[in-house]
Write a protein that holds these residues in place. Structure first.
Motif, PDB file in Angstrom:
ATOM      1  N   ILE A 226       0.818  -1.050  -0.161  1.00  0.00           N
ATOM      2  CA  ILE A 226      -0.227   0.126  -0.058  1.00  0.00           C
ATOM      3  C   ILE A 226       0.639   0.953  -0.059  1.00  0.00           C
ATOM      4  O   ILE A 226       0.466   1.738  -0.948  1.00  0.00           O
TER       5      ILE A 226
ATOM      6  N   ILE B 218       0.603   4.198  -3.196  1.00  0.00           N
ATOM      7  CA  ILE B 218       0.290   5.729  -3.202  1.00  0.00           C
ATOM      8  C   ILE B 218       1.924   6.207  -3.506  1.00  0.00           C
ATOM      9  O   ILE B 218       1.681   7.687  -4.352  1.00  0.00           O
ATOM     10  N   PHE B 219       2.910   6.329  -3.150  1.00  0.00           N
ATOM     11  CA  PHE B 219       3.985   6.685  -3.525  1.00  0.00           C
ATOM     12  C   PHE B 219       3.961   6.315  -4.974  1.00  0.00           C
ATOM     13  O   PHE B 219       4.164   7.363  -5.432  1.00  0.00           O
TER      14      PHE B 219
ATOM     15  N   ILE C 138       1.293   6.392  -7.396  1.00  0.00           N
ATOM     16  CA  ILE C 138       0.581   7.157  -7.864  1.00  0.00           C
ATOM     17  C   ILE C 138       1.336   8.230  -7.972  1.00  0.00           C
ATOM     18  O   ILE C 138       0.730   9.145  -8.849  1.00  0.00           O
TER      19      ILE C 138
ATOM     20  N   PHE D 116       2.910  16.279  -3.556  1.00  0.00           N
ATOM     21  CA  PHE D 116       3.618  15.721  -2.893  1.00  0.00           C
ATOM     22  C   PHE D 116       3.083  15.747  -1.168  1.00  0.00           C
ATOM     23  O   PHE D 116       2.831  14.402  -0.761  1.00  0.00           O
TER      24      PHE D 116
ATOM     25  N   PHE E  10      -1.347  14.265  -2.267  1.00  0.00           N
ATOM     26  CA  PHE E  10      -2.082  12.940  -2.181  1.00  0.00           C
ATOM     27  C   PHE E  10      -1.904  11.991  -2.266  1.00  0.00           C
ATOM     28  O   PHE E  10      -2.328  11.593  -1.721  1.00  0.00           O
ATOM     29  N   PRO E  11      -0.476  12.166  -1.140  1.00  0.00           N
ATOM     30  CA  PRO E  11      -0.664  10.428  -0.458  1.00  0.00           C
ATOM     31  C   PRO E  11      -1.708  10.246   0.592  1.00  0.00           C
ATOM     32  O   PRO E  11      -1.940   9.597   1.157  1.00  0.00           O
TER      33      PRO E  11
ATOM     34  N   LEU F  20      -4.818   9.855  -0.722  1.00  0.00           N
ATOM     35  CA  LEU F  20      -5.155   8.640  -1.594  1.00  0.00           C
ATOM     36  C   LEU F  20      -5.583   7.366   0.074  1.00  0.00           C
ATOM     37  O   LEU F  20      -6.116   7.035  -0.509  1.00  0.00           O
ATOM     38  N   LEU F  21      -4.582   8.045   0.719  1.00  0.00           N
ATOM     39  CA  LEU F  21      -4.528   7.349   2.092  1.00  0.00           C
ATOM     40  C   LEU F  21      -6.464   7.068   2.943  1.00  0.00           C
ATOM     41  O   LEU F  21      -7.015   6.191   3.046  1.00  0.00           O
TER      42      LEU F  21
ATOM     43  N   GLN G  86      -7.991   5.419  -0.098  1.00  0.00           N
ATOM     44  CA  GLN G  86      -7.933   3.938   0.881  1.00  0.00           C
ATOM     45  C   GLN G  86      -8.895   3.262   1.794  1.00  0.00           C
ATOM     46  O   GLN G  86      -9.244   2.323   1.869  1.00  0.00           O
TER      47      GLN G  86
END
Ligand code: SF4
Ligand code: SF4
Lengths: 408, 285
Positions: free
Chosen positions: A189, A193-194, A196, B262, B265-266, B269-270, B273
C-alpha cells in the motif's frame, strides 16, 4: 504447477542454486515467429549501439542542432512512459478504490510498467552524450533542482523502486520465500501511494519538459497545459495498453490463466473501456477548451491544421465514441479495436509534440534514420523477452501459491 | 462506480488546482536582474562585416580556424565548431551585417533546463558550460529560445559548444576576444546598465540611423548581449517572436506544484483507501 519451494523446503543453499540454474534455462520452443524476428533485430541493434558509443550519437541518428531530441526521447521515453501509465491507474483502482474485480490483472500490469520504465527510461541512457556523468544529479553533488528533467529523472528512479516493491511478492512466491513475502506484501500500500503520487508528477512532468520550447512547438500543440494533457492522456493510454496487452497475453499464455480469470477477462475489459471513454471525454474537452482559448482558427486550414484535426477527431473523438458504444453493446472485440486506435492516437500526440511539431518550420526536417528505428525495436523486443521470461516463471498470470494468499 | 468516478475527478481537480496555484507564483521576482551583469552591445550600424571576430573567437577557444571570409556563405548558423558567425543581409537600407552568438540571458532557459548545473549563470554575467558536470542530455538545446547550444554529434566524448563570453579572459580582467579586437568599434563591452545608456545615447544622437529598439533589453526577460540596428530586426534574421518574459518562468508553475502534490496526494490517497476498504463491493458495477 511446481510444488517445491527451495528456500523453505531446503535451506542448505545447494538446492537454491540448482533451482536458479534450472529456472534460467530457456523454457518453451526456440523457433517461434517472435524469436525468429526479434533475435536478428536485437543483434543488429546491439551492433548499432556499440557504433553509437564508439563514433558518437550522430553516427547512427539523424538528429540536428535544431532538433536535438528525436525518436529515442519522443517515442521510447515520452510515449513509452505514457503507455506504462496503466500500472498507476490500476493500482489506484485496486488498492485505493478497492475495486477487487481488477485484482487479477494488477500484477501483470505492474510488471509491464516496471519493465517499461527500466527499458524505455533506460533508453534515455543511450541518448546521453556523456552518460558517465549521469551519476552527478543522482549522488547529489550537482542538483539542478530548477530543472524539470531533474524532477522527471528522479521520479523515474523512485517509481521504479516503488514498482519493484509492488511486484516483489511475486518474486518471493517464485523463490518460495515465505517470511520475506509477508514483509514485502505489507509494503504494497505504501509503495502504491508513493507510486501514484510520483506517476502523476512525472507523467505531467514529461509534458512540462517542453514548456520552455514555446516557439519551437507548433502552436496547435503547444500550450501551458501540456502537463495536464499528458497526465490525463496517460490514463487512457495506459488502460488501452492494458486492454491490448491482456488480449495478447491471454492468447500466448493461455495455459497459465485460471478458468476463473479467463471468465473475468471480459468484465474487466468492459469496465476499463468505460473509464477510457470517460477520461477521453475529459481530455477531448480540455483540448477543445485550450483550442478555443488560444484562438488558432486560422491555423486549422493549413497542412498542420489538418494533421491536428486528424489527431483530435480520428484518434481521440472516434475511439472515445467507440469505447462508449462498445461498452453499451458489450462488444469486446470493438473495445480492443478502440484500444488500438487510442494507442495510435497517443503515439501520434506524443510525436506531434516532441518530433513532428517540434521545429515544424525548420529548413532541414528531422526524420529518424532506420538505425534509430532498429535501436527502438531492440529496446522493445528485449523488454518482451524479459517479460516472457518472468511470466513463464513467476506467478504473474497464474494464481499465487496457496500459502501466499493469506498475506495479501 | 459513480462514487469512484467522482473521487477520481476530485483527484484530477486537485492536480489542476495545485498547478494553478503554482502559476500565480511565477510572477515572483527572482532578484537576479538587479545584479550588475556584464555584457556586450553590438551595433550593426558600425559592423563592416570583416569577420575578424570569428577568427578571434576560434583562436581564443581552440576551435578550427574558419574558412577564408570570401568563401563564407552570407547567412550561416553557429555550430559545434563556430561559436559566433557574422551574417550579411540585403535589407531596406542595403547590406547590413549581424553577429550571432549566445545572448547570455539574465534568466537563461538553458541553465534552468540543466539538471546537473553544468550550464551556469555566473555572477559576472556570462553563461558558461562545465564539461565535468554535463551528461549530454541536450535539454539545454531543446530549451534555449535562440537555439544556441550546439552538440558534437560526431564525437564519443561530445561537448556542448557555445559562446561563454570568454569567461576565462574576463576573470583576468580582459574583454571578450571579439570585443577587444573589433577594428570598427562595433562591440562595446560593459555592465548591462552601461550598455543600455550607451545604446540610448546612440539612438538619441542619431535617430535617423537607428531603429528605436534595443534588442535584448526585454527579450527572454533581458539578455546581457544587446543589439542596435539600422533596420527592423526581422530583416536581420533575428528571432522576433521571443517572449519578453523569462523562459524559466514557464516551468516554475509546474515546479511549484510539485511539493503541493507531494503533500496532498499521499494524504488524499490514504484517505480514500481507508474509506473504501470497508466496502469491498465498490468494484462491482
Ligand atoms: S541564449 Fe540560449 S544558451 Fe545563451 S544564455 Fe540564453 S538560453 Fe542560454
Ligand atoms: S546537455 Fe549538459 S549542459 Fe545541456 S542540459 Fe544536459 S547536462 Fe546540462
Amino acid at each position: 504447477m511446481r510444488e517445491n519451494y527451495p528456500l523453505t523446503t531446503d535451506n542448505d543453499g545447494k538446492s537454491v542454486w540448482k533451482f536458479l540454474r534450472d529456472e534460467f534455462k530457456p523454457k518453451g520452443k526456440l523457433f517461434t515467429p517472435f524469436n525468429i524476428i526479434s533475435v536478428p533485430v536485437i543483434i543488429l541493434g546491439i551492433i548499432l549501439i556499440v557504433i553509437r558509443f564508439w563514433k558518437g550519437i550522430g553516427a547512427i541518428t539523424n538528429l540536428t542542432q535544431e532538433v536535438p531530441w528525436g525518436l529515442w526521447i519522443g517515442f521510447d521515453v515520452v510515449t513509452g512512459v505514457a503507455f506504462a501509465g496503466g500500472a498507476y491507474v490500476l493500482t489506484f483502482m485496486v488498492y485505493i478504490l478497492n475495486m477487487k474485480k481488477y485484482h487479477s490483472i494488477v500484477r501483470v500490469t505492474v510488471l509491464n510498467g516496471f519493465l517499461a520504465y527500466v527499458f524505455y527510461a533506460g533508453a534515455l541512457l543511450l541518448d546521453l552524450g556523456r552518460p558517465w556523468n549521469v551519476i552527478n544529479p543522482i549522488i547529489g553533488n550537482n542538483f539542478g533542482v530548477n530543472s524539470v528533467l531533474f524532477l522527471v529523472a528522479w521520479h523515474f528512479l523512485l517509481y521504479m523502486i516503488a514498482q519493484l516493491i509492488e511486484f516483489s511478492p511475486a518474486i518471493a512466491e517464485w523463490l518460495g520465500a515465505r517470511r520475506i513475502h509477508k514483509i514485502l506484501s505489507g509494503m504494497t500500500i505504501a509503495a502504491v501511494i508513493f507510486g501514484i503520487t510520483l506517476s502523476t508528477l512525472h507523467q505531467s512532468g514529461l509534458g512540462a519538459l517542453y514548456l520552455m520550447a514555446k516557439e519551437k512547438i507548433h502552436p496547435l500543440w503547444y500550450s501551458e497545459f501540456i502537463p495536464i494533457m499528458f497526465f490525463v492522456s496517460s490514463i487512457f493510454a495506459g488502460l488501452s495498453m492494458v486492454i491490448f496487452e491482456g488480449t495478447i497475453t491471454h492468447k500466448v499464455f493461455f495455459k497459465q490463466i485460471s478458468e476463473k480469470n479467463h471468465h473475468a477477462q471480459n468484465g474487466i475489459i468492459l469496465g476499463l473501456s468505460k473509464i477510457c471513454a470517460g477520461t477521453m471525454f475529459a481530455y477531448f474537452f480540455l483540448q477543445l477548451l485550450v483550442f478555443i482559448h488560444d484562438k488558432h482558427w486560422d491555423l486549422l486550414n493549413t497542412p498542420m491544421g489538418y494533421w491536428y484535426l486528424l489527431e483530435m477527431l480520428g484518434f481521440v473523438f472516434l475511439p472515445m465514441i467507440l469505447f462508449y458504444y462498445s461498452y453499451r453493446r458489450n462488444n469486446v472485440l470493438l473495445i480492443r479495436i478502440a484500444a488500438i486506435v487510442t494507442m495510435l492516437g497517443v503515439i501520434l500526440n506524443r510525436l506531434n509534440v516532441t518530433v513532428i511539431g517540434f521545429r515544424w518550420d525548420a529548413a532541414i526536417r528531422y526524420v529518424p534514420s532506420w538505425m534509430e528505428f532498429v535501436v527502438t525495436l531492440t529496446v522493445i523486443f528485449t523488454e518482451i523477452w524479459i517479460f516472457r521470461w518472468v511470466i513463464n516463471r513467476m506467478p504473474v498470470l497464474r494464481d499465487s501459491p496457496s500459502w501466499a494468499k493469506e498475506d495479501n | 462506480m459513480t462514487i469512484n468516478r467522482r473521487k477520481f475527478f476530485k483527484v484530477l481537480g486537485v492536480t489542476g488546482a495545485a498547478l494553478t496555484i503554482g502559476r500565480e507564483l511565477k510572477a515572483a521576482p527572482t532578484g537576479k536582474a538587479d545584479i550588475e551583469f556584464r555584457g556586450v552591445l553590438y551595433d550593426s550600424a558600425r559592423c563592416k562585416g570583416c569577420h575578424g571576430c570569428e577568427y578571434d573567437c576560434a583562436d581564443a577557444n581552440n576551435l578550427p580556424v574558419p574558412e577564408p571570409a570570401k568563401n563564407m556563405a552570407p547567412v550561416r548558423k553557429t555550430s559545434e565548431t563556430k561559436r559566433t558567425v557574422v551574417n550579411e543581409y540585403n535589407t531596406s537600407k542595403g547590406k547590413v551585417f549581424v553577429k550571432m552568438q549566445c545572448m547570455h540571458c539574465n534568466e537563461p532557459a538553458c541553465v534552468a533546463a540543466c539538471l546537473t548545473q553544468a550550464m551556469h549563470k555566473t555572477q559576472a554575467g556570462p553563461v558558461i558550460w562545465r564539461g565535468e558536470k554535463c551528461m549530454g542530455c541536450r535539454y539545454c538545446m531543446v530549451s534555449c529560445p535562440f537555439d544556441i547550444p550546439k552538440f558534437e554529434f560526431h564525437s564519443p566524448n561530445p561537448k556542448i559548444q557555445k559562446c561563454d563570453m570568454c569567461y576565462n579572459r574576463l576573470k583576468t580582467g580582459e574583454m571578450p576576444a571579439c570585443a577587444a579586437n573589433c577594428p570598427n568599434d562595433a562591440l562595446f563591452y560593459g555592465t548591462r546598465r552601461q550598455l543600455m545608456s550607451e545604446a540610448r545615447k546612440r539612438i538619441v544622437e542619431n535617430p535617423k540611423l537607428y531603429v528605436d529598439y534595443l534588442y535584448g533589453e526585454h527579450e527572454a526577460g533581458g539578455t546581457c548581449w544587446m543589439y542596435l540596428s539600422p533596420v527592423p530586426f526581422k530583416e536581420l534574421g533575428m528571432k522576433t517572436n521571443i517572449q519578453k518574459a523569462s523562459y524559466p518562468a514557464l516551468t516554475k508553475g509546474f515546479l511549484y506544484g510539485v511539493p503541493t502534490i507531494f503533500v496532498l496526494f499521499p494524504a488524499l490517497l490514504l484517505g480514500i483507501q481507508q474509506a473504501t476498504k470497508k466496502d469491498n463491493e465498490t468494484g462491482e458495477e
